[in-house]
Design a protein around this motif. Structure first.
Motif, mmCIF file in Angstrom:
data_model
loop_
_atom_site.group_PDB
_atom_site.id
_atom_site.type_symbol
_atom_site.label_atom_id
_atom_site.label_comp_id
_atom_site.label_asym_id
_atom_site.label_seq_id
_atom_site.Cartn_x
_atom_site.Cartn_y
_atom_site.Cartn_z
ATOM 1 N N HIS A 148 0.801 -1.226 0.000
ATOM 2 C CA HIS A 148 0.000 0.000 0.000
ATOM 3 C C HIS A 148 0.838 1.283 0.000
ATOM 4 N N SER A 149 2.156 1.151 -0.154
ATOM 5 C CA SER A 149 2.986 2.354 -0.022
ATOM 6 C C SER A 149 4.160 2.323 -0.985
ATOM 7 N N THR A 150 4.472 3.470 -1.569
ATOM 8 C CA THR A 150 5.676 3.550 -2.385
ATOM 9 C C THR A 150 6.912 3.737 -1.528
ATOM 10 N N ALA A 151 6.722 3.897 -0.225
ATOM 11 C CA ALA A 151 7.862 4.025 0.691
ATOM 12 C C ALA A 151 8.106 2.689 1.382
ATOM 13 N N LEU A 152 9.369 2.397 1.614
ATOM 14 C CA LEU A 152 9.696 1.170 2.326
ATOM 15 C C LEU A 152 9.371 1.323 3.807
ATOM 16 N N HIS A 153 8.965 0.229 4.434
ATOM 17 C CA HIS A 153 8.793 0.201 5.887
ATOM 18 C C HIS A 153 10.076 -0.346 6.498
ATOM 19 N N ALA A 154 10.401 0.085 7.715
ATOM 20 C CA ALA A 154 11.586 -0.445 8.386
ATOM 21 C C ALA A 154 11.190 -1.047 9.727
#
Lengths: 441, 168
Positions: free
Chosen positions: A254-260
Protein backbone atom coordinates in the motif's frame (compact mmCIF):
# COMPACT_ATOMS: atom_id res chain seq x y z
CA UNK A 1 -20.98 0.70 23.03
CA UNK A 2 -19.49 -0.67 19.85
CA UNK A 3 -21.70 -1.47 16.87
CA UNK A 4 -21.56 -4.67 14.82
CA UNK A 5 -20.87 -2.95 11.57
CA UNK A 6 -18.04 -2.21 9.23
CA UNK A 7 -17.42 1.41 8.38
CA UNK A 8 -14.77 2.75 6.04
CA UNK A 9 -13.23 6.10 7.00
CA UNK A 10 -11.02 7.87 4.49
CA UNK A 11 -8.70 10.81 4.83
CA UNK A 12 -7.99 11.19 1.12
CA UNK A 13 -5.19 13.73 1.59
CA UNK A 14 -3.38 14.20 4.86
CA UNK A 15 -3.18 17.84 5.85
CA UNK A 16 -0.26 19.85 7.22
CA UNK A 17 2.49 17.37 6.52
CA UNK A 18 5.55 17.56 4.28
CA UNK A 19 4.35 15.98 1.05
CA UNK A 20 1.31 13.97 0.06
CA UNK A 21 -0.07 10.76 1.55
CA UNK A 22 -3.30 9.19 2.83
CA UNK A 23 -4.71 7.15 5.70
CA UNK A 24 -7.17 4.31 5.19
CA UNK A 25 -8.96 2.91 8.21
CA UNK A 26 -11.52 0.10 8.40
CA UNK A 27 -13.47 -0.35 11.66
CA UNK A 28 -15.23 -3.70 11.93
CA UNK A 29 -17.41 -4.62 14.92
CA UNK A 30 -16.06 -1.70 16.88
CA UNK A 31 -12.40 -2.61 16.35
CA UNK A 32 -9.76 -1.51 13.89
CA UNK A 33 -9.67 -4.24 11.26
CA UNK A 34 -7.27 -2.55 8.89
CA UNK A 35 -5.15 0.57 8.95
CA UNK A 36 -2.83 1.67 6.18
CA UNK A 37 -0.67 4.72 5.78
CA UNK A 38 -0.66 5.04 2.02
CA UNK A 39 2.23 6.83 0.43
CA UNK A 40 1.49 7.45 -3.22
CA UNK A 41 4.11 9.95 -4.26
CA UNK A 42 6.04 8.15 -6.97
CA UNK A 43 9.29 6.42 -6.07
CA UNK A 44 12.14 8.88 -6.59
CA UNK A 45 14.93 6.42 -7.28
CA UNK A 46 17.75 8.57 -5.92
CA UNK A 47 19.89 5.57 -5.05
CA UNK A 48 19.90 4.52 -8.71
CA UNK A 49 20.59 8.10 -9.88
CA UNK A 50 23.75 8.03 -7.78
CA UNK A 51 25.16 4.93 -9.45
CA UNK A 52 27.83 5.86 -11.97
CA UNK A 53 28.37 9.32 -10.48
CA UNK A 54 31.69 10.48 -9.06
CA UNK A 55 31.76 11.03 -5.33
CA UNK A 56 32.24 14.76 -5.90
CA UNK A 57 28.71 14.91 -7.37
CA UNK A 58 26.97 13.04 -4.57
CA UNK A 59 26.34 15.91 -2.14
CA UNK A 60 24.63 18.11 -4.74
CA UNK A 61 22.44 15.18 -5.83
CA UNK A 62 21.37 14.00 -2.37
CA UNK A 63 20.59 17.59 -1.32
CA UNK A 64 17.74 17.45 -3.87
CA UNK A 65 16.02 14.65 -1.96
CA UNK A 66 14.47 17.17 0.45
CA UNK A 67 13.85 20.91 0.56
CA UNK A 68 13.51 20.85 4.36
CA UNK A 69 16.37 18.56 5.40
CA UNK A 70 19.01 18.67 2.64
CA UNK A 71 21.83 19.14 5.15
CA UNK A 72 21.11 15.75 6.71
CA UNK A 73 21.48 14.02 3.34
CA UNK A 74 24.70 15.90 2.67
CA UNK A 75 26.14 15.12 6.09
CA UNK A 76 25.40 11.39 6.07
CA UNK A 77 26.85 11.13 2.56
CA UNK A 78 29.94 13.16 3.51
CA UNK A 79 30.82 10.97 6.46
CA UNK A 80 30.22 7.70 4.60
CA UNK A 81 32.32 8.74 1.60
CA UNK A 82 35.10 10.20 3.76
CA UNK A 83 35.23 6.88 5.58
CA UNK A 84 35.96 5.20 2.23
CA UNK A 85 38.51 7.83 1.20
CA UNK A 86 40.24 7.63 4.56
CA UNK A 87 40.19 11.35 5.36
CA UNK A 88 39.49 13.19 8.59
CA UNK A 89 37.93 16.58 7.91
CA UNK A 90 39.36 18.12 11.09
CA UNK A 91 37.98 20.29 13.93
CA UNK A 92 37.03 23.38 11.86
CA UNK A 93 34.93 21.38 9.41
CA UNK A 94 33.46 19.36 12.28
CA UNK A 95 32.35 22.57 14.02
CA UNK A 96 30.90 24.03 10.80
CA UNK A 97 28.99 20.82 10.09
CA UNK A 98 27.43 21.06 13.55
CA UNK A 99 26.56 24.70 12.81
CA UNK A 100 25.05 23.68 9.45
CA UNK A 101 22.90 21.09 11.23
CA UNK A 102 21.84 23.72 13.83
CA UNK A 103 20.43 25.78 10.96
CA UNK A 104 18.53 22.83 9.53
CA UNK A 105 16.99 21.72 12.85
CA UNK A 106 16.03 25.35 13.58
CA UNK A 107 14.22 25.97 10.28
CA UNK A 108 12.63 22.52 10.13
CA UNK A 109 11.42 22.40 13.75
CA UNK A 110 10.16 26.03 13.70
CA UNK A 111 8.19 25.37 10.51
CA UNK A 112 6.69 22.17 11.89
CA UNK A 113 5.68 23.58 15.28
CA UNK A 114 4.08 26.77 13.99
CA UNK A 115 2.69 25.97 10.55
CA UNK A 116 1.90 22.27 10.90
CA UNK A 117 1.49 21.06 14.51
CA UNK A 118 0.41 23.96 16.76
CA UNK A 119 -3.01 24.56 15.14
CA UNK A 120 -3.99 21.06 16.37
CA UNK A 121 -3.49 22.04 19.99
CA UNK A 122 -5.17 25.45 19.97
CA UNK A 123 -8.21 24.44 17.95
CA UNK A 124 -7.61 25.70 14.43
CA UNK A 125 -7.52 24.07 11.03
CA UNK A 126 -4.50 25.98 9.78
CA UNK A 127 -1.70 28.33 10.72
CA UNK A 128 -3.52 31.08 8.80
CA UNK A 129 -6.57 30.65 11.07
CA UNK A 130 -4.36 30.35 14.15
CA UNK A 131 -2.53 33.57 13.28
CA UNK A 132 -5.71 35.61 13.85
CA UNK A 133 -5.62 34.62 17.54
CA UNK A 134 -1.94 33.91 18.05
CA UNK A 135 -0.17 36.48 15.83
CA UNK A 136 2.86 36.92 18.06
CA UNK A 137 3.46 33.18 18.31
CA UNK A 138 3.27 32.77 14.54
CA UNK A 139 5.59 35.76 14.01
CA UNK A 140 8.03 34.24 16.47
CA UNK A 141 7.96 30.94 14.61
CA UNK A 142 8.55 32.58 11.25
CA UNK A 143 11.45 34.56 12.69
CA UNK A 144 13.10 31.47 14.17
CA UNK A 145 12.62 29.62 10.89
CA UNK A 146 14.20 32.49 8.97
CA UNK A 147 17.23 32.45 11.28
CA UNK A 148 17.67 28.76 10.54
CA UNK A 149 17.54 29.53 6.84
CA UNK A 150 20.15 32.28 7.31
CA UNK A 151 22.49 29.77 8.90
CA UNK A 152 21.95 27.43 5.96
CA UNK A 153 22.64 30.25 3.48
CA UNK A 154 25.82 31.26 5.26
CA UNK A 155 27.37 27.82 4.86
CA UNK A 156 25.39 26.44 1.93
CA UNK A 157 25.05 29.53 -0.31
CA UNK A 158 21.27 28.97 -0.40
CA UNK A 159 18.77 27.59 2.09
CA UNK A 160 16.92 25.23 -0.25
CA UNK A 161 19.07 22.47 -1.70
CA UNK A 162 22.32 24.16 -0.54
CA UNK A 163 25.49 23.81 -2.60
CA UNK A 164 28.18 24.90 -0.12
CA UNK A 165 29.16 21.50 1.23
CA UNK A 166 31.72 19.25 -0.44
CA UNK A 167 33.48 16.05 0.45
CA UNK A 168 36.12 17.05 3.00
CA UNK A 169 34.35 20.21 4.20
CA UNK A 170 32.93 23.33 2.53
CA UNK A 171 33.70 25.06 -0.75
CA UNK A 172 34.13 28.39 1.04
CA UNK A 173 34.47 29.53 4.64
CA UNK A 174 31.92 32.16 5.72
CA UNK A 175 33.32 35.68 6.14
CA UNK A 176 34.07 36.69 9.73
CA UNK A 177 31.74 39.69 9.38
CA UNK A 178 28.82 37.56 8.20
CA UNK A 179 29.36 35.13 11.06
CA UNK A 180 29.51 37.99 13.58
CA UNK A 181 26.29 39.55 12.24
CA UNK A 182 24.45 36.22 12.48
CA UNK A 183 25.81 35.66 16.00
CA UNK A 184 24.21 38.94 17.07
CA UNK A 185 20.84 37.86 15.62
CA UNK A 186 21.01 34.42 17.27
CA UNK A 187 21.80 35.91 20.69
CA UNK A 188 18.84 38.27 20.31
CA UNK A 189 16.58 35.31 19.44
CA UNK A 190 17.44 33.24 22.51
CA UNK A 191 14.60 34.74 24.62
CA UNK A 192 12.22 33.82 21.76
CA UNK A 193 13.36 30.19 21.95
CA UNK A 194 12.87 30.20 25.73
CA UNK A 195 9.38 31.68 25.34
CA UNK A 196 8.56 29.13 22.64
CA UNK A 197 9.48 26.20 24.88
CA UNK A 198 7.39 27.63 27.76
CA UNK A 199 4.44 28.21 25.37
CA UNK A 200 4.59 24.68 23.96
CA UNK A 201 4.75 23.23 27.49
CA UNK A 202 1.41 24.81 28.43
CA UNK A 203 -0.43 23.58 25.34
CA UNK A 204 -3.26 21.09 26.14
CA UNK A 205 -1.44 18.04 24.79
CA UNK A 206 -3.40 14.76 24.86
CA UNK A 207 -2.30 12.06 27.32
CA UNK A 208 -1.53 8.88 25.41
CA UNK A 209 1.37 6.88 26.84
CA UNK A 210 2.38 3.90 24.71
CA UNK A 211 5.21 1.40 24.80
CA UNK A 212 7.75 1.89 21.98
CA UNK A 213 11.45 1.58 21.32
CA UNK A 214 13.36 4.84 20.82
CA UNK A 215 16.40 4.75 18.52
CA UNK A 216 18.92 7.58 18.15
CA UNK A 217 22.59 8.42 18.01
CA UNK A 218 24.42 8.94 21.28
CA UNK A 219 27.72 10.78 21.62
CA UNK A 220 29.98 10.60 24.67
CA UNK A 221 29.70 14.33 25.40
CA UNK A 222 27.37 16.06 22.95
CA UNK A 223 23.72 16.11 21.93
CA UNK A 224 24.05 14.16 18.67
CA UNK A 225 24.20 15.55 15.14
CA UNK A 226 26.86 13.87 13.03
CA UNK A 227 28.54 11.39 15.32
CA UNK A 228 27.82 8.76 17.91
CA UNK A 229 26.83 5.19 18.40
CA UNK A 230 23.43 3.90 17.43
CA UNK A 231 21.55 3.19 20.66
CA UNK A 232 18.02 2.19 21.62
CA UNK A 233 15.83 2.29 24.72
CA UNK A 234 15.89 -1.54 24.54
CA UNK A 235 19.65 -1.73 25.06
CA UNK A 236 21.06 -1.65 21.53
CA UNK A 237 24.51 -0.05 21.32
CA UNK A 238 26.24 -0.49 17.94
CA UNK A 239 28.38 1.40 15.48
CA UNK A 240 26.44 2.68 12.45
CA UNK A 241 28.15 0.26 10.07
CA UNK A 242 26.17 -2.52 11.79
CA UNK A 243 22.78 -0.84 11.11
CA UNK A 244 21.60 -3.55 8.72
CA UNK A 245 22.39 -6.24 11.28
CA UNK A 246 19.53 -4.86 13.41
CA UNK A 247 17.32 -2.82 11.06
CA UNK A 248 15.81 -3.83 7.73
CA UNK A 249 13.52 -2.17 5.19
CA UNK A 250 10.78 -4.08 3.39
CA UNK A 251 8.19 -3.41 0.69
CA UNK A 252 4.49 -3.11 1.54
CA UNK A 253 1.80 -3.19 -1.13
CA UNK A 254 0.00 0.00 0.00
CA UNK A 255 2.99 2.35 -0.02
CA UNK A 256 5.68 3.55 -2.38
CA UNK A 257 7.86 4.03 0.69
CA UNK A 258 9.70 1.17 2.33
CA UNK A 259 8.79 0.20 5.89
CA UNK A 260 11.59 -0.44 8.39
CA UNK A 261 11.65 -2.76 11.37
CA UNK A 262 14.07 -3.33 14.22
CA UNK A 263 15.33 -6.82 15.00
CA UNK A 264 16.45 -6.54 18.64
CA UNK A 265 18.03 -10.02 18.54
CA UNK A 266 19.67 -9.36 15.18
CA UNK A 267 18.38 -9.74 11.61
CA UNK A 268 18.31 -13.33 10.41
CA UNK A 269 18.34 -14.88 13.87
CA UNK A 270 14.67 -15.71 13.78
CA UNK A 271 13.89 -13.08 16.39
CA UNK A 272 10.90 -10.74 16.20
CA UNK A 273 10.70 -7.62 14.03
CA UNK A 274 9.32 -4.57 15.83
CA UNK A 275 8.45 -1.00 14.88
CA UNK A 276 10.64 1.71 16.39
CA UNK A 277 10.72 5.48 16.79
CA UNK A 278 13.32 7.89 15.49
CA UNK A 279 13.24 11.69 15.68
CA UNK A 280 13.18 14.45 18.29
CA UNK A 281 11.31 12.53 21.02
CA UNK A 282 13.51 9.44 20.57
CA UNK A 283 16.60 11.66 20.59
CA UNK A 284 15.52 13.48 23.72
CA UNK A 285 14.49 10.23 25.43
CA UNK A 286 17.98 8.86 24.88
CA UNK A 287 20.03 12.05 25.20
CA UNK A 288 18.29 14.26 27.78
CA UNK A 289 21.49 14.27 29.84
CA UNK A 290 23.44 15.62 26.88
CA UNK A 291 21.37 18.82 26.68
CA UNK A 292 22.87 22.02 28.09
CA UNK A 293 21.87 22.84 31.68
CA UNK A 294 19.77 25.82 30.52
CA UNK A 295 17.62 23.64 28.23
CA UNK A 296 17.27 20.94 30.89
CA UNK A 297 16.17 23.60 33.38
CA UNK A 298 13.45 24.86 31.04
CA UNK A 299 12.25 21.28 30.49
CA UNK A 300 12.22 20.69 34.26
CA UNK A 301 9.96 23.76 34.65
CA UNK A 302 7.76 22.24 31.96
CA UNK A 303 6.77 19.39 34.27
CA UNK A 304 7.18 16.64 31.65
CA UNK A 305 9.46 13.77 32.58
CA UNK A 306 11.77 12.39 29.95
CA UNK A 307 12.03 9.70 28.73
CA UNK A 308 8.40 10.14 27.68
CA UNK A 309 6.15 7.50 26.12
CA UNK A 310 3.62 10.08 24.89
CA UNK A 311 4.17 10.91 21.23
CA UNK A 312 2.30 14.21 21.72
CA UNK A 313 5.38 15.30 23.68
CA UNK A 314 7.33 15.34 20.41
CA UNK A 315 6.31 19.00 19.94
CA UNK A 316 7.96 19.74 23.29
CA UNK A 317 11.06 17.83 22.19
CA UNK A 318 11.22 19.95 19.03
CA UNK A 319 10.95 23.19 21.01
CA UNK A 320 13.67 21.96 23.40
CA UNK A 321 15.87 21.17 20.43
CA UNK A 322 15.28 24.67 19.03
CA UNK A 323 16.55 26.10 22.32
CA UNK A 324 19.49 23.72 22.18
CA UNK A 325 20.52 24.55 18.61
CA UNK A 326 20.41 28.27 19.32
CA UNK A 327 22.75 27.78 22.29
CA UNK A 328 24.98 25.50 20.24
CA UNK A 329 25.09 27.82 17.22
CA UNK A 330 25.93 30.77 19.47
CA UNK A 331 28.77 28.79 21.09
CA UNK A 332 30.12 27.69 17.72
CA UNK A 333 30.00 31.21 16.27
CA UNK A 334 31.57 32.82 19.34
CA UNK A 335 34.75 30.93 18.51
CA UNK A 336 34.48 31.34 14.74
CA UNK A 337 37.40 32.12 12.50
CA UNK A 338 37.47 31.38 8.75
CA UNK A 339 39.69 28.47 7.72
CA UNK A 340 41.83 28.39 4.60
CA UNK A 341 41.40 25.94 2.99
CA UNK A 342 37.90 25.15 4.17
CA UNK A 343 38.14 21.49 3.26
CA UNK A 344 40.48 18.52 3.30
CA UNK A 345 41.44 17.29 -0.16
CA UNK A 346 40.90 13.63 -1.01
CA UNK A 347 41.86 11.11 -3.67
CA UNK A 348 39.61 8.42 -5.17
CA UNK A 349 39.70 5.08 -3.45
CA UNK A 350 37.62 1.94 -3.65
CA UNK A 351 35.67 0.74 -0.66
CA UNK A 352 32.42 0.67 1.28
CA UNK A 353 31.46 3.38 3.76
CA UNK A 354 28.60 3.85 6.22
CA UNK A 355 27.26 6.79 8.15
CA UNK A 356 24.30 7.68 10.27
CA UNK A 357 23.52 11.28 11.26
CA UNK A 358 20.54 12.89 12.99
CA UNK A 359 18.21 14.57 10.49
CA UNK A 360 15.50 16.76 12.09
CA UNK A 361 13.12 13.77 11.80
CA UNK A 362 15.61 11.20 13.09
CA UNK A 363 18.46 8.98 12.06
CA UNK A 364 19.38 8.97 8.38
CA UNK A 365 21.55 6.03 7.36
CA UNK A 366 23.67 5.94 4.20
CA UNK A 367 25.86 3.24 2.66
CA UNK A 368 28.04 3.79 -0.41
CA UNK A 369 30.31 1.56 -2.43
CA UNK A 370 32.89 3.34 -4.60
CA UNK A 371 35.25 1.88 -7.20
CA UNK A 372 38.91 2.80 -7.56
CA UNK A 373 38.00 5.85 -9.70
CA UNK A 374 35.74 7.15 -6.95
CA UNK A 375 32.56 6.33 -8.87
CA UNK A 376 29.47 5.17 -6.96
CA UNK A 377 28.83 1.47 -7.54
CA UNK A 378 25.86 1.29 -5.19
CA UNK A 379 24.08 3.50 -2.69
CA UNK A 380 21.54 2.77 0.05
CA UNK A 381 19.67 5.61 1.79
CA UNK A 382 17.32 4.88 4.69
CA UNK A 383 15.43 8.08 5.62
CA UNK A 384 13.81 8.69 9.00
CA UNK A 385 10.20 8.80 7.76
CA UNK A 386 10.55 5.32 6.26
CA UNK A 387 11.83 4.13 9.60
CA UNK A 388 8.89 5.70 11.45
CA UNK A 389 6.14 4.35 9.18
CA UNK A 390 5.58 1.05 10.95
CA UNK A 391 5.60 2.91 14.30
CA UNK A 392 3.06 5.43 12.95
CA UNK A 393 0.68 2.62 11.93
CA UNK A 394 1.15 0.94 15.34
CA UNK A 395 0.63 4.28 17.14
CA UNK A 396 -2.53 5.03 15.10
CA UNK A 397 -4.10 1.70 16.01
CA UNK A 398 -3.47 2.26 19.74
CA UNK A 399 -4.18 5.99 19.76
CA UNK A 400 -7.48 5.79 17.85
CA UNK A 401 -8.64 2.85 19.99
CA UNK A 402 -7.78 4.81 23.16
CA UNK A 403 -9.47 7.91 21.71
CA UNK A 404 -12.62 5.87 21.11
CA UNK A 405 -13.70 4.36 17.79
CA UNK A 406 -17.30 5.43 18.47
CA UNK A 407 -16.32 9.03 17.75
CA UNK A 408 -17.70 10.32 14.48
CA UNK A 409 -15.68 10.04 11.30
CA UNK A 410 -14.52 13.66 11.35
CA UNK A 411 -13.24 13.36 14.91
CA UNK A 412 -11.41 10.13 14.02
CA UNK A 413 -9.90 11.74 10.94
CA UNK A 414 -8.67 14.72 12.96
CA UNK A 415 -7.17 12.59 15.71
CA UNK A 416 -5.53 10.35 13.14
CA UNK A 417 -3.94 13.33 11.44
CA UNK A 418 -2.77 14.74 14.76
CA UNK A 419 -1.09 11.45 15.60
CA UNK A 420 0.63 11.40 12.23
CA UNK A 421 1.74 15.04 12.53
CA UNK A 422 3.52 14.15 15.79
CA UNK A 423 6.05 12.40 13.58
CA UNK A 424 6.46 15.36 11.19
CA UNK A 425 6.61 12.84 8.36
CA UNK A 426 8.55 13.97 5.35
CA UNK A 427 6.65 12.06 2.71
CA UNK A 428 8.71 13.22 -0.22
CA UNK A 429 11.83 11.96 1.53
CA UNK A 430 10.12 8.71 2.38
CA UNK A 431 9.22 7.82 -1.17
CA UNK A 432 11.26 5.97 -0.61
CA UNK A 433 3.25 9.80 2.48
CA UNK A 434 -1.10 11.57 3.73
CA UNK A 435 -4.90 11.32 2.67
CA UNK A 436 -7.08 9.36 5.32
CA UNK A 437 -9.75 6.81 4.20
CA UNK A 438 -11.82 5.28 7.08
CA UNK A 439 -14.13 2.31 6.45
CA UNK A 440 -16.74 1.22 9.02
CA UNK A 441 -18.19 -2.20 8.22
CA UNK B 1 21.69 48.92 3.59
CA UNK B 2 18.78 47.50 5.59
CA UNK B 3 15.51 49.03 4.43
CA UNK B 4 14.35 50.56 7.72
CA UNK B 5 17.78 52.12 8.26
CA UNK B 6 17.09 54.61 5.48
CA UNK B 7 15.04 57.79 5.26
CA UNK B 8 13.96 56.84 1.78
CA UNK B 9 10.95 54.69 0.99
CA UNK B 10 12.14 51.15 0.54
CA UNK B 11 10.63 49.00 -2.19
CA UNK B 12 11.54 45.35 -2.67
CA UNK B 13 11.39 43.79 -6.10
CA UNK B 14 11.15 40.09 -5.27
CA UNK B 15 11.54 37.38 -7.87
CA UNK B 16 10.14 34.13 -6.51
CA UNK B 17 11.38 30.89 -7.98
CA UNK B 18 14.23 28.45 -8.10
CA UNK B 19 17.23 27.82 -10.36
CA UNK B 20 15.30 25.29 -12.45
CA UNK B 21 13.41 25.58 -15.75
CA UNK B 22 10.43 27.91 -15.98
CA UNK B 23 10.58 28.41 -12.22
CA UNK B 24 13.50 30.77 -12.99
CA UNK B 25 11.24 33.40 -14.61
CA UNK B 26 10.95 35.48 -11.44
CA UNK B 27 14.70 35.52 -11.01
CA UNK B 28 15.30 36.34 -14.69
CA UNK B 29 12.93 39.28 -14.33
CA UNK B 30 14.93 40.58 -11.36
CA UNK B 31 18.16 40.19 -13.37
CA UNK B 32 16.65 42.33 -16.14
CA UNK B 33 15.22 44.98 -13.80
CA UNK B 34 18.41 45.29 -11.77
CA UNK B 35 20.49 45.86 -14.88
CA UNK B 36 18.00 48.46 -16.19
CA UNK B 37 18.04 52.14 -15.22
CA UNK B 38 15.22 51.59 -12.72
CA UNK B 39 17.23 52.58 -9.65
CA UNK B 40 18.52 55.75 -11.37
CA UNK B 41 15.01 56.72 -12.50
CA UNK B 42 13.70 56.62 -8.93
CA UNK B 43 16.48 58.10 -6.77
CA UNK B 44 13.97 58.99 -4.05
CA UNK B 45 13.34 55.28 -3.50
CA UNK B 46 15.62 52.61 -2.12
CA UNK B 47 15.10 49.63 -4.39
CA UNK B 48 16.05 46.14 -3.23
CA UNK B 49 16.39 43.42 -5.87
CA UNK B 50 15.75 40.02 -4.28
CA UNK B 51 15.91 36.57 -5.86
CA UNK B 52 13.86 34.51 -3.42
CA UNK B 53 14.39 30.77 -3.55
CA UNK B 54 11.08 28.92 -2.83
CA UNK B 55 10.44 31.02 0.27
CA UNK B 56 7.09 29.57 1.37
CA UNK B 57 5.97 31.38 4.53
CA UNK B 58 9.34 33.12 4.75
CA UNK B 59 8.16 35.53 2.05
CA UNK B 60 6.54 37.33 5.00
CA UNK B 61 9.98 37.97 6.52
CA UNK B 62 11.04 39.58 3.25
CA UNK B 63 7.99 41.86 3.23
CA UNK B 64 8.19 42.87 6.88
CA UNK B 65 10.87 45.53 6.58
CA UNK B 66 9.82 47.21 3.33
CA UNK B 67 7.38 50.01 2.50
CA UNK B 68 6.37 48.54 -0.82
CA UNK B 69 6.93 45.37 -2.80
CA UNK B 70 6.53 43.87 -6.23
CA UNK B 71 6.45 40.07 -6.25
CA UNK B 72 7.22 38.49 -9.60
CA UNK B 73 6.55 34.80 -10.18
CA UNK B 74 6.06 32.40 -13.03
CA UNK B 75 2.44 31.55 -13.80
CA UNK B 76 0.50 29.11 -15.92
CA UNK B 77 -2.87 30.57 -16.94
CA UNK B 78 -3.23 29.54 -20.57
CA UNK B 79 -2.36 32.94 -22.08
CA UNK B 80 0.55 33.50 -24.49
CA UNK B 81 4.01 32.58 -23.27
CA UNK B 82 5.72 35.65 -21.76
CA UNK B 83 2.48 37.57 -21.20
CA UNK B 84 2.39 39.75 -18.08
CA UNK B 85 -0.55 39.84 -15.68
CA UNK B 86 -0.80 41.84 -12.45
CA UNK B 87 -2.78 40.87 -9.39
CA UNK B 88 -3.70 42.23 -6.00
CA UNK B 89 -2.99 39.77 -3.19
CA UNK B 90 -6.68 39.09 -2.62
CA UNK B 91 -7.09 38.13 -6.27
CA UNK B 92 -4.75 35.16 -5.95
CA UNK B 93 -6.42 31.80 -5.66
CA UNK B 94 -5.29 30.01 -2.56
CA UNK B 95 -4.73 26.33 -2.20
CA UNK B 96 -6.44 24.96 0.88
CA UNK B 97 -4.26 25.95 3.81
CA UNK B 98 -5.06 22.50 5.14
CA UNK B 99 -2.85 20.90 2.58
CA UNK B 100 0.77 19.93 2.87
CA UNK B 101 3.58 22.43 3.37
CA UNK B 102 4.41 21.83 -0.29
CA UNK B 103 1.21 23.73 -1.11
CA UNK B 104 2.22 26.83 0.89
CA UNK B 105 3.03 29.28 -1.88
CA UNK B 106 2.89 33.02 -2.58
CA UNK B 107 -0.89 33.29 -2.16
CA UNK B 108 -0.83 31.48 1.19
CA UNK B 109 2.13 33.54 2.42
CA UNK B 110 0.36 36.79 1.48
CA UNK B 111 -2.84 35.64 3.21
CA UNK B 112 -0.88 34.90 6.38
CA UNK B 113 1.00 38.21 6.07
CA UNK B 114 -2.29 40.08 5.77
CA UNK B 115 -3.59 38.51 9.00
CA UNK B 116 -0.34 39.34 10.76
CA UNK B 117 -0.49 42.93 9.49
CA UNK B 118 2.78 42.47 7.67
CA UNK B 119 1.73 43.47 4.15
CA UNK B 120 3.44 46.61 2.90
CA UNK B 121 1.25 49.57 1.94
CA UNK B 122 2.07 49.15 -1.72
CA UNK B 123 2.02 45.63 -3.06
CA UNK B 124 1.70 44.25 -6.54
CA UNK B 125 1.97 40.66 -7.71
CA UNK B 126 3.15 40.14 -11.27
CA UNK B 127 2.82 36.84 -13.10
CA UNK B 128 4.83 35.97 -16.19
CA UNK B 129 3.29 33.20 -18.27
CA UNK B 130 5.72 30.35 -18.59
CA UNK B 131 6.76 28.74 -21.84
CA UNK B 132 9.94 27.27 -23.24
CA UNK B 133 10.97 30.36 -25.21
CA UNK B 134 10.99 32.62 -22.13
CA UNK B 135 12.47 30.21 -19.61
CA UNK B 136 16.03 29.93 -20.88
CA UNK B 137 18.86 32.47 -20.63
CA UNK B 138 17.64 36.03 -20.25
CA UNK B 139 14.11 37.35 -20.71
CA UNK B 140 13.29 38.72 -24.19
CA UNK B 141 12.61 42.46 -24.54
CA UNK B 142 8.95 41.76 -25.38
CA UNK B 143 8.58 40.53 -21.80
CA UNK B 144 10.89 43.04 -20.09
CA UNK B 145 9.36 46.17 -21.65
CA UNK B 146 5.77 45.76 -20.40
CA UNK B 147 7.08 44.47 -17.09
CA UNK B 148 9.30 47.53 -16.61
CA UNK B 149 6.47 49.89 -17.59
CA UNK B 150 4.07 48.31 -15.12
CA UNK B 151 6.61 48.51 -12.31
CA UNK B 152 7.58 52.09 -13.22
CA UNK B 153 3.91 53.06 -13.00
CA UNK B 154 3.74 51.64 -9.50
CA UNK B 155 7.03 53.23 -8.40
CA UNK B 156 5.88 56.62 -9.77
CA UNK B 157 2.91 56.51 -7.42
CA UNK B 158 5.03 55.93 -4.31
CA UNK B 159 6.21 58.91 -2.23
CA UNK B 160 9.85 58.94 -1.24
CA UNK B 161 9.56 59.99 2.39
CA UNK B 162 9.29 56.46 3.71
CA UNK B 163 10.62 57.30 7.14
CA UNK B 164 8.01 60.05 7.59
CA UNK B 165 5.22 57.73 6.46
CA UNK B 166 6.42 54.99 8.80
CA UNK B 167 6.26 57.49 11.66
CA UNK B 168 2.61 58.20 11.10
Amino acid sequence: MSERREVPITVPLLARVEGEGALELTIRDGMIAELKLRIFEPPRLFEKFLEGRHYDEVLDIVARICGICPVAYQMSASHAIEQILGIEAGPWVRAMRRLFYCGEWLESHALHIHLLAAPDFVGFNSAIEMAQHYPNEVRRGLHLQSLGNELLRMLGARSVHPVGARIGGFHKAPEQQAAAALLTKLRAALPEAEALLRWVCQLPLPEDAQPFISVALRHPHEYPFNEGRLVSSAGLDISSDRFQDYFRESQVAHSTALHAHHYPAGYGTGGEAVPYLVGPLARLNLNHDRLPAATRQLLAECGITFPSRNMFHSVVARAAEIHYVLLEAIALLENYAPAQPSYVAARPKAGIGYSCTEAPRGILWHRYELNAQGVVVSATITPPTSQNQARMEEDLKRALTTFGLDHDDNALRLRGEQVIRNYDPCISCATHFLKVNVARE
Amino acid sequence: MPCRATERTCVALIGVGSPFGADRLGWLAIDALESSALARRFPHLQLKFIRSDRPGALLIEQLRTVDGAVIIDAMRSGVASGAIQTFLPEELARESALLSSHGFGVAEALALAAILGELPDQLLVVGIEMGEEVSEGSLPERVIEPLRKRIEALLSSIRGDGAAQRGR
